[in-house]
Design an enzyme around this catalytic site. Sequence first.
Site, PDB file in Angstrom:
ATOM      1  N   TYR A  88       0.819  -1.213   0.000  1.00  0.00           N
ATOM      2  CA  TYR A  88       0.000   0.000   0.000  1.00  0.00           C
ATOM      3  C   TYR A  88       0.857   1.269   0.000  1.00  0.00           C
ATOM      4  CZ  TYR A  88      -3.542   3.420   1.211  1.00  0.00           C
ATOM      5  OH  TYR A  88      -4.350   4.531   1.214  1.00  0.00           O
ATOM      6  N   ARG A 321      -2.035   9.611   4.362  1.00  0.00           N
ATOM      7  CA  ARG A 321      -0.739   8.950   4.148  1.00  0.00           C
ATOM      8  C   ARG A 321       0.392   9.638   4.929  1.00  0.00           C
ATOM      9  NH1 ARG A 321      -1.922   8.956  -2.341  1.00  0.00           N
ATOM     10  NH2 ARG A 321      -4.011   8.111  -2.102  1.00  0.00           N
ATOM     11  N   LEU A 386     -14.085  15.282  -6.986  1.00  0.00           N
ATOM     12  CA  LEU A 386     -15.511  15.294  -6.663  1.00  0.00           C
ATOM     13  C   LEU A 386     -15.905  16.497  -5.824  1.00  0.00           C
ATOM     14  CD1 LEU A 386     -15.996  11.508  -5.899  1.00  0.00           C
ATOM     15  CD2 LEU A 386     -16.382  12.719  -8.037  1.00  0.00           C
ATOM     16  N   ALA A 388     -15.291  19.538  -6.383  1.00  0.00           N
ATOM     17  CA  ALA A 388     -15.812  20.569  -7.303  1.00  0.00           C
ATOM     18  C   ALA A 388     -17.298  20.305  -7.583  1.00  0.00           C
ATOM     19  CB  ALA A 388     -15.028  20.543  -8.606  1.00  0.00           C
ATOM     20  N   LYS A 389     -17.646  19.048  -7.763  1.00  0.00           N
ATOM     21  CA  LYS A 389     -19.028  18.695  -8.083  1.00  0.00           C
ATOM     22  C   LYS A 389     -19.939  18.888  -6.860  1.00  0.00           C
ATOM     23  CE  LYS A 389     -17.944  15.827 -11.988  1.00  0.00           C
ATOM     24  NZ  LYS A 389     -18.197  14.647 -12.792  1.00  0.00           N
ATOM     25  N   ASP A 508      -4.052 -23.128 -43.722  1.00  0.00           N
ATOM     26  CA  ASP A 508      -3.123 -21.998 -43.736  1.00  0.00           C
ATOM     27  C   ASP A 508      -2.028 -22.312 -42.705  1.00  0.00           C
ATOM     28  OD1 ASP A 508      -2.099 -19.292 -43.740  1.00  0.00           O
ATOM     29  OD2 ASP A 508      -3.203 -19.025 -41.861  1.00  0.00           O
TER      30      ASP A 508
END
Length: 733
Positions: A88, A321, A386, A388-389, A508
Amino acid sequence: MSKNIIVSNRLPLQIVEHHGEYNFVSTSGGLATGMKSVHQHGNSLWIGWPGIEHDSIQSNQWNILKKALIQDKYIPIPLKKKEMEDFYYGLSNECLWPLFHYFIEFSKFNQKHWNSYFKVNRKFADAVIENLQPGDYVWIHDYQLLLCPGMIREVVPEVTIGFFLHIPFPSFEIFRIFPWRTELLNGMLGADLIGFHTYDYQRHFISSVKRILRLEVSYNIVDYKTRKIQVSTFPMGIDYQKFENIAIEHFEQKKEEHSEIFNLLREYKMLDQANKIILSIDRLDYTKGVLNRLEAFEELLEKYPHYIKHVHLIMLMVPSRSSVPHYKRLKRETDRTVGRINGKYALLGWTPILYFYRSMPFDHLIDLYISADIAMITPVRDGMNLVAKEYVATRVHHDGVLILSEMAGASKEFFDALLVNPFDKVDMVEKLMQAIEMPIEEQQQRMERLKKRAQRYDVTKWSNQFMDTLKETELLNHDETSIKINETMAQTISSQFKNAKNRLLLLDYDGTLVGFHENPEKSVPDKELYDIFDQLCSQKNLDIAIISGRGQNFLDKHFGRYPMTLVAEHGYHQKLVNKQWKTTDVQNVEWKHHIIPIVETFTDNTPGTFIEEKENSLVWHYRKTDPELAKARVVELKTLLSSLVADELKIMDGDKIIEVVSSRVHKGVAATQLYARKVYDSVIVLGDDITDENMFADLPQEVIKIKVGTKQTLANYYFKSQIEVRPFLKRLY
Ligand code: GDG
């Protein structure tokens, strides 16, 4: 009933220990927020890490918690401290995350971390396989699990898998740096559908697939082994209605119900209607461009001192983190910069930056959104963003200004925001001014359009579109005009053939009897193939022919000893059983002298290409060149050649080749001649590429025509892959 299996690194809830007691707490973050609604509606299972290191919990406790999670349709993956460090923090967050966000110099390439990434991906894949039932759909998320689709596919080839990347996919020049790039791409291509937030990320991914794996891609479909994989753009939305409804509720609250932060900001606005609140919300991450933003704000105060006291920057930084060194350093620098600006400009009763370094309860987050006149969202690189949304959804009075970085995926949809280059300080300051001064009418016009977009393409639409497309990919791998040969069909065809009196088998070579190799010289017959021919040639009343584009020397060398017909260069040379090689009487090869100089010019201008001159044809090979360049050159060369070649010449597209041949010679003519030599009561022909289509077209209907591969064909049957050919041939004796 089929179910959806969601797979992500973390579950949307976390096991938290407090004085020996364990509880579940919801997690925030883009992915968790978005997928929660998918998980709640419909039949689904969510597989992921429950946020606690496995070595810090006793096994009896784990079993109890696991049981509770399973009841709520969550499957927890136990990850130990060491796995978290290497998989991680190590590979995912100190290597892939910076690399994919163009912070190359931050990326650590460590073999131990990669080994752990591989093992943990396997753990997730195993958990999926264990819970998988026929008809289920698997949807895997994000950069921590890029190998997982391939690992599941290996064990369960028929499963339907979708993969969505929440962060940017970088350009090929960046991606190629990653030492295990081939493994990553192969892992992702285990999926049937690969989704990205923006078309740019999709285009970068396809470019890497073409350049690194040298795969064939037409538009957004990758031809990978026996499958076709769709790559598409799905810009992720939010639960718009939820945000809007909560914002309305908050406006309707009484003063005493409001949060402290809401009342504080309201008071500031009451002091002077011209006062402006600028909001900045991010996880603490170097990709979010916090320092650039702070510097632009400082420059605004420096250059335009009349804004002093009249603007407030509210900065929420959510810890994340914090054990990774680059994040620690960024935290120190942010603290220092905020301190410097506040120290320089603060007045009694006014501090320019209100700085929160913590996670806020959801209600407080909403209060920040509804209080802010301006949202300044200026990441230096961001998959979507997200926040901003969410800001847009909470603007219930349709006012407010969104300043948005061009480097955020959301900028591709939100062109009514004030778009800004976060590296351009002058531009940032100008946009800040424009936002502060923007008349309410303009704010409303822009905001209404932004709201419309956020509302229309919300998270439900996003996930429904992804799932619907995933289901449709099942059709991609099905060719409607021909029938896939299954076990029963193979049985029927082979027993009819074995029982017939006079039989003909036309084969072939490349792509049919042997798989493709980078270097055609290495595609030579192996022992298994010789064993098959030993058996086939000892059968009675069976005529066999290999009809190939290869030269006569190659066929003679590898198959000359067998009592069978060899046809070289698509029919230009022919050797019947126990006879000498004969050349078809199309003698005019004069044309080659005219065509060669033209093709040579293309070879000079297109590094990696070369010309192969066969007796009756010219082949331009472009497998080793840049695929994009090749695409353009192929169109140019074909256009030029078509304007020059006479009726008796044909330009054919092959596998990364263009071949110019006499149109009086092709495999169809050769096959028809062989077919007409006797009265056969059972004939089978197998071939894989465009040149074999001439055989499928020219041979009569009663012939069993089998295409190898899933491309469009005139054959009436197909095998998905070359691997299926040899077992089928073994049934014929
Ligand atoms: C990755 C990509 C992509 C934030 N602070 C608090 C809080 N949040 C919530 C927000 C929002 C979410 O976290 C953050 O989403 P973003 O999209 O901004 O960013 P990442 O977490 O980096 O997510 C990103 C996303 O995946 C989805 O694909 O957009 O580009 O990096 O929902 O509201 N929520 C609460 N308190 C906080 O303090 N409750």
